[in-house]
Design a protein around this motif. Sequence first.
Motif, PDB file in Angstrom:
ATOM      1  N   MET A 206     -12.561 -18.307 -34.299  1.00  0.00           N
ATOM      2  CA  MET A 206     -12.715 -16.929 -33.867  1.00  0.00           C
ATOM      3  C   MET A 206     -12.522 -16.871 -32.353  1.00  0.00           C
ATOM      4  O   MET A 206     -13.257 -17.496 -31.601  1.00  0.00           O
ATOM      5  CB  MET A 206     -14.107 -16.423 -34.251  1.00  0.00           C
ATOM      6  N   ALA A 207     -11.513 -16.146 -31.894  1.00  0.00           N
ATOM      7  CA  ALA A 207     -11.244 -15.985 -30.466  1.00  0.00           C
ATOM      8  C   ALA A 207     -12.014 -14.768 -29.947  1.00  0.00           C
ATOM      9  O   ALA A 207     -11.875 -13.668 -30.477  1.00  0.00           O
ATOM     10  CB  ALA A 207      -9.760 -15.806 -30.234  1.00  0.00           C
ATOM     11  N   LEU A 208     -12.808 -14.984 -28.925  1.00  0.00           N
ATOM     12  CA  LEU A 208     -13.602 -13.901 -28.354  1.00  0.00           C
ATOM     13  C   LEU A 208     -12.891 -13.312 -27.150  1.00  0.00           C
ATOM     14  O   LEU A 208     -12.296 -14.033 -26.343  1.00  0.00           O
ATOM     15  CB  LEU A 208     -14.976 -14.421 -27.933  1.00  0.00           C
ATOM     16  N   ARG A 209     -12.958 -11.986 -27.042  1.00  0.00           N
ATOM     17  CA  ARG A 209     -12.355 -11.279 -25.920  1.00  0.00           C
ATOM     18  C   ARG A 209     -13.406 -10.371 -25.291  1.00  0.00           C
ATOM     19  O   ARG A 209     -14.250  -9.808 -25.991  1.00  0.00           O
ATOM     20  CB  ARG A 209     -11.183 -10.410 -26.379  1.00  0.00           C
ATOM     21  N   ILE A 210     -13.349 -10.240 -23.979  1.00  0.00           N
ATOM     22  CA  ILE A 210     -14.167  -9.262 -23.260  1.00  0.00           C
ATOM     23  C   ILE A 210     -13.229  -8.105 -22.981  1.00  0.00           C
ATOM     24  O   ILE A 210     -12.230  -8.262 -22.279  1.00  0.00           O
ATOM     25  CB  ILE A 210     -14.723  -9.865 -21.961  1.00  0.00           C
TER      26      ILE A 210
ATOM     27  N   ARG B 292     -17.168   1.183 -22.621  1.00  0.00           N
ATOM     28  CA  ARG B 292     -18.147   0.113 -22.647  1.00  0.00           C
ATOM     29  C   ARG B 292     -17.381  -1.193 -22.508  1.00  0.00           C
ATOM     30  O   ARG B 292     -16.311  -1.353 -23.087  1.00  0.00           O
ATOM     31  CB  ARG B 292     -18.906   0.087 -23.968  1.00  0.00           C
ATOM     32  N   ILE B 293     -17.936  -2.119 -21.766  1.00  0.00           N
ATOM     33  CA  ILE B 293     -17.356  -3.451 -21.671  1.00  0.00           C
ATOM     34  C   ILE B 293     -18.085  -4.290 -22.714  1.00  0.00           C
ATOM     35  O   ILE B 293     -19.301  -4.463 -22.631  1.00  0.00           O
ATOM     36  CB  ILE B 293     -17.514  -4.034 -20.257  1.00  0.00           C
TER      37      ILE B 293
ATOM     38  N   TRP C  78     -21.151 -15.462 -21.765  1.00  0.00           N
ATOM     39  CA  TRP C  78     -20.045 -15.337 -22.714  1.00  0.00           C
ATOM     40  C   TRP C  78     -18.803 -16.067 -22.234  1.00  0.00           C
ATOM     41  O   TRP C  78     -18.076 -16.646 -23.028  1.00  0.00           O
ATOM     42  CB  TRP C  78     -19.748 -13.878 -23.020  1.00  0.00           C
ATOM     43  N   GLN C  79     -18.547 -16.044 -20.938  1.00  0.00           N
ATOM     44  CA  GLN C  79     -17.403 -16.796 -20.432  1.00  0.00           C
ATOM     45  C   GLN C  79     -17.633 -18.294 -20.599  1.00  0.00           C
ATOM     46  O   GLN C  79     -16.697 -19.040 -20.831  1.00  0.00           O
ATOM     47  CB  GLN C  79     -17.127 -16.446 -18.969  1.00  0.00           C
TER      48      GLN C  79
ATOM     49  N   PRO D 225     -11.521 -12.459 -20.717  1.00  0.00           N
ATOM     50  CA  PRO D 225     -11.354 -11.025 -20.459  1.00  0.00           C
ATOM     51  C   PRO D 225      -9.902 -10.588 -20.607  1.00  0.00           C
ATOM     52  O   PRO D 225      -8.981 -11.366 -20.343  1.00  0.00           O
ATOM     53  CB  PRO D 225     -11.829 -10.860 -19.022  1.00  0.00           C
ATOM     54  N   THR D 226      -9.704  -9.342 -21.029  1.00  0.00           N
ATOM     55  CA  THR D 226      -8.362  -8.780 -21.072  1.00  0.00           C
ATOM     56  C   THR D 226      -7.903  -8.524 -19.633  1.00  0.00           C
ATOM     57  O   THR D 226      -8.688  -8.615 -18.690  1.00  0.00           O
ATOM     58  CB  THR D 226      -8.339  -7.458 -21.864  1.00  0.00           C
ATOM     59  N   ALA D 227      -6.645  -8.198 -19.458  1.00  0.00           N
ATOM     60  CA  ALA D 227      -6.106  -7.960 -18.112  1.00  0.00           C
ATOM     61  C   ALA D 227      -6.827  -6.802 -17.427  1.00  0.00           C
ATOM     62  O   ALA D 227      -7.147  -6.877 -16.234  1.00  0.00           O
ATOM     63  CB  ALA D 227      -4.613  -7.685 -18.194  1.00  0.00           C
ATOM     64  N   THR D 228      -7.109  -5.740 -18.163  1.00  0.00           N
ATOM     65  CA  THR D 228      -7.787  -4.577 -17.591  1.00  0.00           C
ATOM     66  C   THR D 228      -9.201  -4.932 -17.170  1.00  0.00           C
ATOM     67  O   THR D 228      -9.639  -4.582 -16.070  1.00  0.00           O
ATOM     68  CB  THR D 228      -7.820  -3.421 -18.610  1.00  0.00           C
TER      69      THR D 228
END
Length: 81
Positions: free
Chosen positions: A1-5, A19-20, A59-60, A66-69
């Motif tokens: 499972m790949a996690l993204r912020i 929301r982040i 989380w990191q 994190p996404t680019a934004t």
Amino acid sequence: MALRIRLARHGVKKHPIYRIVVANSEAKRDGRFIEIIGAYDPNCNPAKIAIRQEALDQWQGRGAKPTATVASLLKKARTGE
């Protein structure tokens, strides 16, 4: 499972508030998420960025990317712009 912020859009039409969140990369934009770690309000001047730094670091450390934004928002929050 790949996690993204990433950002999850909330608010009303033409006035979004984001929301982040930490979410699985396969989940929908506004769908299931694991944890809310901050908020971004672009409607204010200047835009408000609120992030729980300890949750972000945690989380990191677990491998969430994190996404680019979100990466650009984190950079702005660190520099205080």
